[in-house]
Design a protein around this motif. Structure first.
Motif, mmCIF file in Angstrom:
data_model
loop_
_atom_site.group_PDB
_atom_site.id
_atom_site.type_symbol
_atom_site.label_atom_id
_atom_site.label_comp_id
_atom_site.label_asym_id
_atom_site.label_seq_id
_atom_site.Cartn_x
_atom_site.Cartn_y
_atom_site.Cartn_z
ATOM 1 N N VAL A 1 5.041 8.473 -17.267
ATOM 2 C CA VAL A 1 4.603 8.814 -15.914
ATOM 3 C C VAL A 1 5.782 9.320 -15.090
ATOM 4 O O VAL A 1 6.869 8.737 -15.105
ATOM 5 C CB VAL A 1 3.958 7.601 -15.212
ATOM 6 N N ILE A 2 5.541 10.412 -14.380
ATOM 7 C CA ILE A 2 6.481 10.924 -13.384
ATOM 8 C C ILE A 2 5.788 10.836 -12.027
ATOM 9 O O ILE A 2 4.623 11.222 -11.894
ATOM 10 C CB ILE A 2 6.881 12.381 -13.666
ATOM 11 N N VAL A 3 6.484 10.313 -11.028
ATOM 12 C CA VAL A 3 5.920 10.176 -9.684
ATOM 13 C C VAL A 3 6.553 11.211 -8.764
ATOM 14 O O VAL A 3 7.778 11.402 -8.768
ATOM 15 C CB VAL A 3 6.159 8.762 -9.120
ATOM 16 N N ARG A 4 5.704 11.859 -7.974
ATOM 17 C CA ARG A 4 6.156 12.793 -6.939
ATOM 18 C C ARG A 4 5.708 12.219 -5.594
ATOM 19 O O ARG A 4 4.504 12.075 -5.335
ATOM 20 C CB ARG A 4 5.530 14.173 -7.148
ATOM 21 N N THR A 5 6.656 11.872 -4.730
ATOM 22 C CA THR A 5 6.313 11.279 -3.442
ATOM 23 C C THR A 5 7.454 11.479 -2.460
ATOM 24 O O THR A 5 8.527 11.971 -2.830
ATOM 25 C CB THR A 5 5.974 9.783 -3.590
ATOM 26 N N GLY A 6 7.221 11.079 -1.207
ATOM 27 C CA GLY A 6 8.228 11.228 -0.165
ATOM 28 C C GLY A 6 8.803 9.896 0.267
ATOM 29 O O GLY A 6 9.588 9.277 -0.446
ATOM 30 N N SER A 7 8.380 9.401 1.433
ATOM 31 C CA SER A 7 8.983 8.195 2.006
ATOM 32 C C SER A 7 8.872 6.947 1.132
ATOM 33 O O SER A 7 9.764 6.094 1.180
ATOM 34 C CB SER A 7 8.380 7.922 3.394
ATOM 35 N N PRO A 8 7.814 6.768 0.308
ATOM 36 C CA PRO A 8 7.766 5.551 -0.517
ATOM 37 C C PRO A 8 8.607 5.616 -1.790
ATOM 38 O O PRO A 8 8.528 4.710 -2.625
ATOM 39 C CB PRO A 8 6.274 5.435 -0.894
ATOM 40 N N GLY B 227 12.319 2.407 -14.918
ATOM 41 C CA GLY B 227 12.144 3.318 -16.043
ATOM 42 C C GLY B 227 11.249 4.504 -15.761
ATOM 43 O O GLY B 227 11.178 5.434 -16.576
ATOM 44 N N VAL B 228 10.560 4.499 -14.615
ATOM 45 C CA VAL B 228 9.706 5.626 -14.239
ATOM 46 C C VAL B 228 10.504 6.577 -13.353
ATOM 47 O O VAL B 228 11.184 6.141 -12.418
ATOM 48 C CB VAL B 228 8.445 5.150 -13.490
ATOM 49 N N ARG B 229 10.430 7.860 -13.646
ATOM 50 C CA ARG B 229 11.113 8.850 -12.809
ATOM 51 C C ARG B 229 10.317 9.053 -11.523
ATOM 52 O O ARG B 229 9.144 9.439 -11.557
ATOM 53 C CB ARG B 229 11.253 10.179 -13.546
ATOM 54 N N VAL B 230 10.956 8.766 -10.398
ATOM 55 C CA VAL B 230 10.338 8.946 -9.088
ATOM 56 C C VAL B 230 11.128 10.027 -8.360
ATOM 57 O O VAL B 230 12.303 9.833 -8.034
ATOM 58 C CB VAL B 230 10.337 7.633 -8.280
ATOM 59 N N LEU B 231 10.490 11.159 -8.130
ATOM 60 C CA LEU B 231 11.164 12.328 -7.570
ATOM 61 C C LEU B 231 10.635 12.615 -6.169
ATOM 62 O O LEU B 231 9.424 12.652 -5.941
ATOM 63 C CB LEU B 231 10.939 13.542 -8.474
ATOM 64 N N ARG B 232 11.555 12.830 -5.239
ATOM 65 C CA ARG B 232 11.172 13.071 -3.846
ATOM 66 C C ARG B 232 10.611 14.477 -3.654
ATOM 67 O O ARG B 232 11.174 15.460 -4.145
ATOM 68 C CB ARG B 232 12.371 12.883 -2.917
ATOM 69 N N VAL B 233 9.499 14.542 -2.923
ATOM 70 C CA VAL B 233 8.874 15.811 -2.573
ATOM 71 C C VAL B 233 8.022 15.563 -1.334
ATOM 72 O O VAL B 233 7.606 14.425 -1.075
ATOM 73 C CB VAL B 233 8.013 16.344 -3.747
ATOM 74 N N TRP B 234 7.765 16.598 -0.547
ATOM 75 C CA TRP B 234 6.907 16.438 0.633
ATOM 76 C C TRP B 234 5.472 16.743 0.230
ATOM 77 O O TRP B 234 5.128 17.886 -0.063
ATOM 78 C CB TRP B 234 7.360 17.378 1.752
ATOM 79 N N ASN B 235 4.624 15.711 0.194
ATOM 80 C CA ASN B 235 3.240 15.878 -0.239
ATOM 81 C C ASN B 235 2.271 16.132 0.903
ATOM 82 O O ASN B 235 1.376 16.971 0.791
ATOM 83 C CB ASN B 235 2.771 14.637 -1.005
ATOM 84 N N GLU C 183 11.753 5.155 -2.726
ATOM 85 C CA GLU C 183 12.646 4.050 -3.079
ATOM 86 C C GLU C 183 11.850 2.810 -3.478
ATOM 87 O O GLU C 183 12.171 2.140 -4.467
ATOM 88 C CB GLU C 183 13.571 3.723 -1.904
ATOM 89 N N PHE C 184 10.808 2.496 -2.716
ATOM 90 C CA PHE C 184 9.956 1.343 -3.024
ATOM 91 C C PHE C 184 9.311 1.495 -4.397
ATOM 92 O O PHE C 184 9.274 0.547 -5.195
ATOM 93 C CB PHE C 184 8.891 1.203 -1.939
ATOM 94 N N MET C 185 8.823 2.688 -4.707
ATOM 95 C CA MET C 185 8.169 2.902 -5.995
ATOM 96 C C MET C 185 9.173 2.843 -7.142
ATOM 97 O O MET C 185 8.872 2.310 -8.216
ATOM 98 C CB MET C 185 7.416 4.233 -5.986
ATOM 99 N N ALA C 186 10.373 3.360 -6.918
ATOM 100 C CA ALA C 186 11.394 3.314 -7.968
ATOM 101 C C ALA C 186 11.785 1.873 -8.284
ATOM 102 O O ALA C 186 11.967 1.504 -9.452
ATOM 103 C CB ALA C 186 12.617 4.120 -7.541
ATOM 104 N N ARG C 187 11.906 1.029 -7.249
ATOM 105 C CA ARG C 187 12.238 -0.379 -7.480
ATOM 106 C C ARG C 187 11.095 -1.113 -8.167
ATOM 107 O O ARG C 187 11.315 -2.050 -8.938
ATOM 108 C CB ARG C 187 12.576 -1.067 -6.154
ATOM 109 N N SER C 188 9.873 -0.702 -7.883
ATOM 110 C CA SER C 188 8.698 -1.363 -8.445
ATOM 111 C C SER C 188 8.385 -0.913 -9.864
ATOM 112 O O SER C 188 7.660 -1.610 -10.587
ATOM 113 C CB SER C 188 7.469 -1.086 -7.563
ATOM 114 N N LEU C 189 8.903 0.251 -10.248
ATOM 115 C CA LEU C 189 8.561 0.852 -11.540
ATOM 116 C C LEU C 189 9.831 1.207 -12.312
ATOM 117 O O LEU C 189 10.169 2.384 -12.474
ATOM 118 C CB LEU C 189 7.708 2.108 -11.323
#
Length: 356
Positions: free
Chosen positions: A40-47, A57-65, A49-55
């Motif tokens: 899973v790759i996550v694309r999100t904005g303000s959350p 090994g999952v790549r969480v990449l910042r983007v404006w959705n 950091e929270f998602m990266a700490r919660s997941l």
């Protein structure tokens, strides 16, 4: 590698608006990892950091959705919100082109979005299946604020490009999606009891007072009045003398909600769903201009597990006059509909398994 043995690659777009979308998406992503061994790759904005700490090994990449709405206290600021939405739409074509390149380059097999619309158009142009995950759409929110216009038509067109949507309990009609799948609550399971959480006393009623990051801290003005009747638990970003704060950096906030005797909050979907799963009654105050609130407050009252309280009562702390009767609503949880008792994460992963 044999295609049948390759881990499915999922790109998950999580709304930038608050942390509620992120909380339920974390539950679903964990389910995808556990049951499908999905990459899973996550694309999100303000959350992010929270998602990266919660997941891990999952790549969480910042983007404006998406821009969400801008608030003035507990009222939607229509003028500032419209400016933000118009700026968002001005980037629409560039966003879709960028996401097409991103999805293609990473060999994505499935797109999930909660509930940014542009990824559905990018996925459609590439022939990648896509699904929405939500209880509401931005089409509903902006149509309620500004009526049917070119802006809302463009958003509806993007949602119609999806192959379908998972409709979470207490949802609006979401008629812009062609294939609608009703699922149970998608929530993170409770991992600790009240006794295992630091700093919580069992002697007084424990009440979670939540305004959400989109609301002004003014919702906590009546804190001194409320403190006379109960112990107040507040979000990690709110530091108020006399209250207990969820520890900064905590990822499993659902454990703290489950430890409470009552939740007093704006109608944040994940707060409501985590309270329902834990059997904690609710007192909800309305955000003027936010159409989602009608479905959430109305649904909770219909189930008999919560009531609407006025914004004024929250501001001055007078909601505590009804503390005992509000907590007594806990007895009604045994009678709620089965959809609220089902494992929505499993519902979703079972359907996704068939697709990928």
């Amino acid at each position: 590698m044999d295609e049948r043995l390759r881990r499915p690659r999922v790109c998950f777009y999580t709304s930038d608006y608050g942390y509620g979308h992120a909380a339920r998406d974390i539950a679903l992503i964990r389910g995808l990892q556990e049951t499908l061994h999905a990459e899973v790759i996550v694309r999100t904005g303000s959350p992010a950091e929270f998602m990266a700490r919660s997941l891990p090994g999952v790549r969480v990449l910042r983007v404006w959705n998406d821009p969400g709405v801008l608030m003035d206290g507990t009222v939607v600021d229509k003028e500032r919100t419209l400016t933000a939405v118009e700026r968002w739409l001005s980037t629409w074509d560039d966003c879709i082109a960028g996401e097409k390149a991103f999805l293609h380059d990473r060999g994505i097999d499935l797109v999930l979005s909660d509930i940014a619309p542009q990824p559905f158009l990018a996925a459609e142009e590439l022939g990648i299946p896509s699904l929405g995950v939500s209880n509401f759409t931005w089409h509903l929110i902006y149509t309620h604020l500004y009526g049917q216009n070119e802006l809302t038509s463009r958003i509806a067109e993007a949602y119609r490009a999806a192959d379908g949507a998972f409709l979470l309990p207490l949802h609006e009609p979401m008629e812009v999606f062609s294939d609608q799948r009703e699922v149970g609550l998608v929530v993170r399971p409770v991992t600790r009891s009240r006794a295992e959480l630091p700093g919580l006393s069992s002697k007084r009623p424990l009440v979670y007072l939540g305004g959400g990051q989109s609301l002004d801290p003014a919702v906590f003005r009546g804190i001194k009045t409320a403190l006379r009747e109960c112990t107040l638990l507040v979000p990690s970003w709110t530091e108020i003398p006399g209250t207990i704060r969820i520890p900064p950096g905590e990822t499993e906030t659902q454990d703290w909600i489950a430890a409470c005797d009552l939740v007093v909050s704006k109608p944040g979907y994940s707060t409501i769903s985590e309270a329902i799963r834990a059997g904690v009654p609710l007192a909800l105050f309305r955000r003027d201009g936010f159409a989602e609130d009608d479905y959430l407050i109305g649904g909770v009252e219909h189930l008999g597990i919560g009531k609407e309280v006025s914004t004024e009562a929250v501001l001055d702390g007078s909601w505590t006059e009804d503390l005992e009767s509000l907590m007594d609503l806990r007895k009604n949880f045994d009678e709620i509909d089965d959809i609220f008792k089902r494992d929505g994460t499993k519902d979703c992963t079972d359907i996704i398994r068939e697709m990928v």
